[in-house]
Design an enzyme around this catalytic site. Sequence first.
Site, PDB file in Angstrom:
ATOM      1  N   GLU A   1     -18.102 -39.153  43.792  1.00  0.00           N
ATOM      2  CA  GLU A   1     -19.328 -39.280  44.601  1.00  0.00           C
ATOM      3  C   GLU A   1     -19.323 -40.607  45.365  1.00  0.00           C
ATOM      4  O   GLU A   1     -19.688 -40.663  46.543  1.00  0.00           O
ATOM      5  CB  GLU A   1     -20.561 -39.196  43.702  1.00  0.00           C
ATOM      6  CG  GLU A   1     -20.745 -37.823  43.072  1.00  0.00           C
ATOM      7  CD  GLU A   1     -22.082 -37.710  42.362  1.00  0.00           C
ATOM      8  OE1 GLU A   1     -22.980 -37.093  42.931  1.00  0.00           O
ATOM      9  OE2 GLU A   1     -22.213 -38.230  41.240  1.00  0.00           O
TER      10      GLU A   1
ATOM     11  N   GLU B   1     -18.086 -32.456  35.449  1.00  0.00           N
ATOM     12  CA  GLU B   1     -19.494 -32.252  35.076  1.00  0.00           C
ATOM     13  C   GLU B   1     -19.702 -30.912  34.368  1.00  0.00           C
ATOM     14  O   GLU B   1     -20.451 -30.818  33.390  1.00  0.00           O
ATOM     15  CB  GLU B   1     -20.396 -32.326  36.317  1.00  0.00           C
ATOM     16  CG  GLU B   1     -20.670 -33.729  36.833  1.00  0.00           C
ATOM     17  CD  GLU B   1     -19.586 -34.284  37.746  1.00  0.00           C
ATOM     18  OE1 GLU B   1     -18.469 -33.713  37.801  1.00  0.00           O
ATOM     19  OE2 GLU B   1     -19.836 -35.303  38.419  1.00  0.00           O
TER      20      GLU B   1
HETATM   21  C1  LIG Z   1     -26.349 -35.959  35.092  1.00  0.00           C
HETATM   22  O1  LIG Z   1     -26.808 -36.881  35.984  1.00  0.00           O
HETATM   23  C2  LIG Z   1     -25.879 -37.611  36.637  1.00  0.00           C
HETATM   24  C3  LIG Z   1     -24.527 -37.410  36.645  1.00  0.00           C
HETATM   25  C4  LIG Z   1     -23.670 -38.217  37.346  1.00  0.00           C
HETATM   26  C5  LIG Z   1     -22.266 -38.114  37.317  1.00  0.00           C
HETATM   27  C6  LIG Z   1     -21.644 -37.451  36.354  1.00  0.00           C
HETATM   28  C7  LIG Z   1     -20.226 -37.665  36.079  1.00  0.00           C
HETATM   29  O2  LIG Z   1     -19.634 -38.599  36.550  1.00  0.00           O
HETATM   30  S1  LIG Z   1     -19.532 -36.554  34.999  1.00  0.00           S
HETATM   31  C8  LIG Z   1     -17.910 -37.178  34.754  1.00  0.00           C
HETATM   32  C9  LIG Z   1     -17.859 -38.161  33.625  1.00  0.00           C
HETATM   33  N1  LIG Z   1     -16.510 -38.630  33.444  1.00  0.00           N
HETATM   34  C10 LIG Z   1     -15.598 -38.011  32.703  1.00  0.00           C
HETATM   35  O3  LIG Z   1     -15.842 -36.983  32.116  1.00  0.00           O
HETATM   36  C11 LIG Z   1     -14.258 -38.706  32.581  1.00  0.00           C
HETATM   37  C12 LIG Z   1     -14.024 -39.140  31.160  1.00  0.00           C
HETATM   38  N2  LIG Z   1     -12.860 -40.002  31.061  1.00  0.00           N
HETATM   39  C13 LIG Z   1     -11.597 -39.528  31.055  1.00  0.00           C
HETATM   40  O4  LIG Z   1     -11.325 -38.358  31.204  1.00  0.00           O
HETATM   41  C14 LIG Z   1     -10.507 -40.556  30.833  1.00  0.00           C
HETATM   42  O5  LIG Z   1     -11.081 -41.676  30.211  1.00  0.00           O
HETATM   43  C15 LIG Z   1      -9.810 -41.012  32.156  1.00  0.00           C
HETATM   44  C16 LIG Z   1     -10.795 -41.446  33.214  1.00  0.00           C
HETATM   45  C17 LIG Z   1      -8.932 -39.880  32.692  1.00  0.00           C
HETATM   46  C18 LIG Z   1      -8.908 -42.237  31.833  1.00  0.00           C
HETATM   47  O6  LIG Z   1      -8.023 -41.916  30.776  1.00  0.00           O
HETATM   48  P1  LIG Z   1      -7.289 -43.119  29.997  1.00  0.00           P
HETATM   49  O7  LIG Z   1      -6.719 -44.055  30.991  1.00  0.00           O
HETATM   50  O8  LIG Z   1      -6.381 -42.487  29.010  1.00  0.00           O
HETATM   51  O9  LIG Z   1      -8.468 -43.931  29.270  1.00  0.00           O
HETATM   52  P2  LIG Z   1      -9.247 -43.549  27.911  1.00  0.00           P
HETATM   53  O10 LIG Z   1      -8.433 -44.012  26.740  1.00  0.00           O
HETATM   54  O11 LIG Z   1      -9.668 -42.132  27.937  1.00  0.00           O
HETATM   55  O12 LIG Z   1     -10.583 -44.420  28.067  1.00  0.00           O
HETATM   56  C19 LIG Z   1     -10.583 -45.813  27.824  1.00  0.00           C
HETATM   57  C20 LIG Z   1     -11.978 -46.202  27.386  1.00  0.00           C
HETATM   58  O13 LIG Z   1     -12.897 -45.877  28.443  1.00  0.00           O
HETATM   59  C21 LIG Z   1     -13.942 -45.022  27.954  1.00  0.00           C
HETATM   60  N3  LIG Z   1     -14.380 -44.140  29.017  1.00  0.00           N
HETATM   61  C22 LIG Z   1     -13.637 -43.441  29.895  1.00  0.00           C
HETATM   62  N4  LIG Z   1     -14.407 -42.739  30.720  1.00  0.00           N
HETATM   63  C23 LIG Z   1     -15.695 -42.985  30.379  1.00  0.00           C
HETATM   64  C24 LIG Z   1     -16.958 -42.536  30.856  1.00  0.00           C
HETATM   65  N5  LIG Z   1     -17.055 -41.713  31.913  1.00  0.00           N
HETATM   66  N6  LIG Z   1     -18.060 -42.990  30.254  1.00  0.00           N
HETATM   67  C25 LIG Z   1     -18.001 -43.862  29.217  1.00  0.00           C
HETATM   68  N7  LIG Z   1     -16.807 -44.339  28.709  1.00  0.00           N
HETATM   69  C26 LIG Z   1     -15.686 -43.890  29.284  1.00  0.00           C
HETATM   70  C27 LIG Z   1     -13.260 -44.269  26.808  1.00  0.00           C
HETATM   71  O14 LIG Z   1     -14.226 -43.712  25.966  1.00  0.00           O
HETATM   72  C28 LIG Z   1     -12.447 -45.388  26.170  1.00  0.00           C
HETATM   73  O15 LIG Z   1     -13.336 -46.202  25.449  1.00  0.00           O
HETATM   74  P3  LIG Z   1     -12.863 -46.880  24.047  1.00  0.00           P
HETATM   75  O16 LIG Z   1     -14.056 -47.661  23.598  1.00  0.00           O
HETATM   76  O17 LIG Z   1     -12.504 -45.734  23.156  1.00  0.00           O
HETATM   77  O18 LIG Z   1     -11.680 -47.718  24.392  1.00  0.00           O
HETATM   78  C29 LIG Z   1     -24.336 -39.324  38.099  1.00  0.00           C
HETATM   79  C30 LIG Z   1     -25.705 -39.550  38.090  1.00  0.00           C
HETATM   80  C31 LIG Z   1     -26.531 -38.744  37.361  1.00  0.00           C
HETATM   81  O19 LIG Z   1     -27.858 -38.993  37.287  1.00  0.00           O
END
Ligand SMILES: COc1cc(/C=C/C(=O)SCCNC(=O)CCNC(=O)[C@H](O)C(C)(C)COP(=O)(O)OP(=O)(O)OC[C@H]2O[C@@H](n3cnc4c(N)ncnc43)[C@H](O)[C@@H]2OP(=O)(O)O)ccc1O
Length: 264
Positions: free
Chosen positions: A118, A138
């Site tokens: 976005e 999402e």
């Molecule tokens: C509803 O009203 C809304 C909605 C919205 C917008 C919505 C969205 O954006 S939905 C999409 C949300 N994002 C995801 O589902 C992606 C999730 N993440 C991943 O798939 C992966 O992390 C990656 C981005 C592909 C990266 O992979 P990698 O490099 O292997 O890193 P990881 O080991 O997975 O992550 C490291 C660390 O980061 C944390 N993390 C990653 N993504 C998120 C996230 N989206 N939110 C929070 N934390 C995240 C992960 O948990 C790890 O944390 P540790 O503490 O375990 O190290 C807008 C407005 C509205 O009102």
Amino acid sequence: MTLTSHSKDIELEFSGAQHEIAVIRLSRPAKRNALNDKLILSLRNVFENLPSSVRAAVVHGEGKHFCAGLDLGELQERDAGQGMHHSRMWHAALECVQHGPVPVIAALHGAVVGGGLELASACHIRVADESTFYALPEGSRGIFVGGGGSVRIPKLVGVARMTDMMLTGRVYDAQDGERAGFAQYLVPEGQALAKALELATRVAQNAPLTNYALMHALPRIAEQPADQGFFTESLMAAIAQSAPEAKQRVQAFLAGKASKVTKS
Ligand SMILES: COc1cc(/C=C/C(=O)SCCNC(=O)CCNC(=O)[C@H](O)C(C)(C)COP(=O)(O)OP(=O)(O)OC[C@H]2O[C@@H](n3cnc4c(N)ncnc43)[C@H](O)[C@@H]2OP(=O)(O)O)ccc1O
């Protein structure tokens, strides 16, 4: 570049001879630049307070990815009313990006997902490197886009593609993403920021009024009926060509003092 740290999660630097390019870095690499409330507010604040000397901006992400989308940890704590408020806050921030004072170039790498897509779609030009991938997870998280994605993303790639991405979780790699229209430029891995800065340097050399007309009038003209669009275009053309800056620039070309159009 001059570094002006803006907040913990957003960094603002200025590049260019006159500091005319703002370089805005999402800086939460440990959380893959996930968009928490603080980061969203800081992003809005940066765009609302760009110095008037700035002529173009570049947005990029620190670490392995551009942006992992909405911070899913914060989402867990919201009820429907807070969700509505949050979405409106994210809309407002992205309005500042898209309808702010200067053209914005997104330098993309790694994950450009959910809210990250976005954000990218609110920018005016997108440059992606070979590591980039695009997704809208999402659907699988049981949520919906909340930052204007349902308006902006179909304008880039069409309603059918966005529907497919949200229903099936389809991920576009860098090449397919460029073909689909997510990015206008595809560069080797690690070179998106350099290419975005090169483009920003060119954009910053244009007359600000022309850039402003392009950013603000063009999307509206494109949605107007043809007769209204032609009229708005004529108004923009008349205002632009009568400006002293246009006279000087055209005179420089006629006098052989400005660059010709060349194949790059
Ligand atoms: C509803 O009203 C809304 C909605 C919205 C917008 C919505 C969205 O954006 S939905 C999409 C949300 N994002 C995801 O589902 C992606 C999730 N993440 C991943 O798939 C992966 O992390 C990656 C981005 C592909 C990266 O992979 P990698 O490099 O292997 O890193 P990881 O080991 O997975 O992550 C490291 C660390 O980061 C944390 N993390 C990653 N993504 C998120 C996230 N989206 N939110 C929070 N934390 C995240 C992960 O948990 C790890 O944390 P540790 O503490 O375990 O190290 C807008 C407005 C509205 O009102």
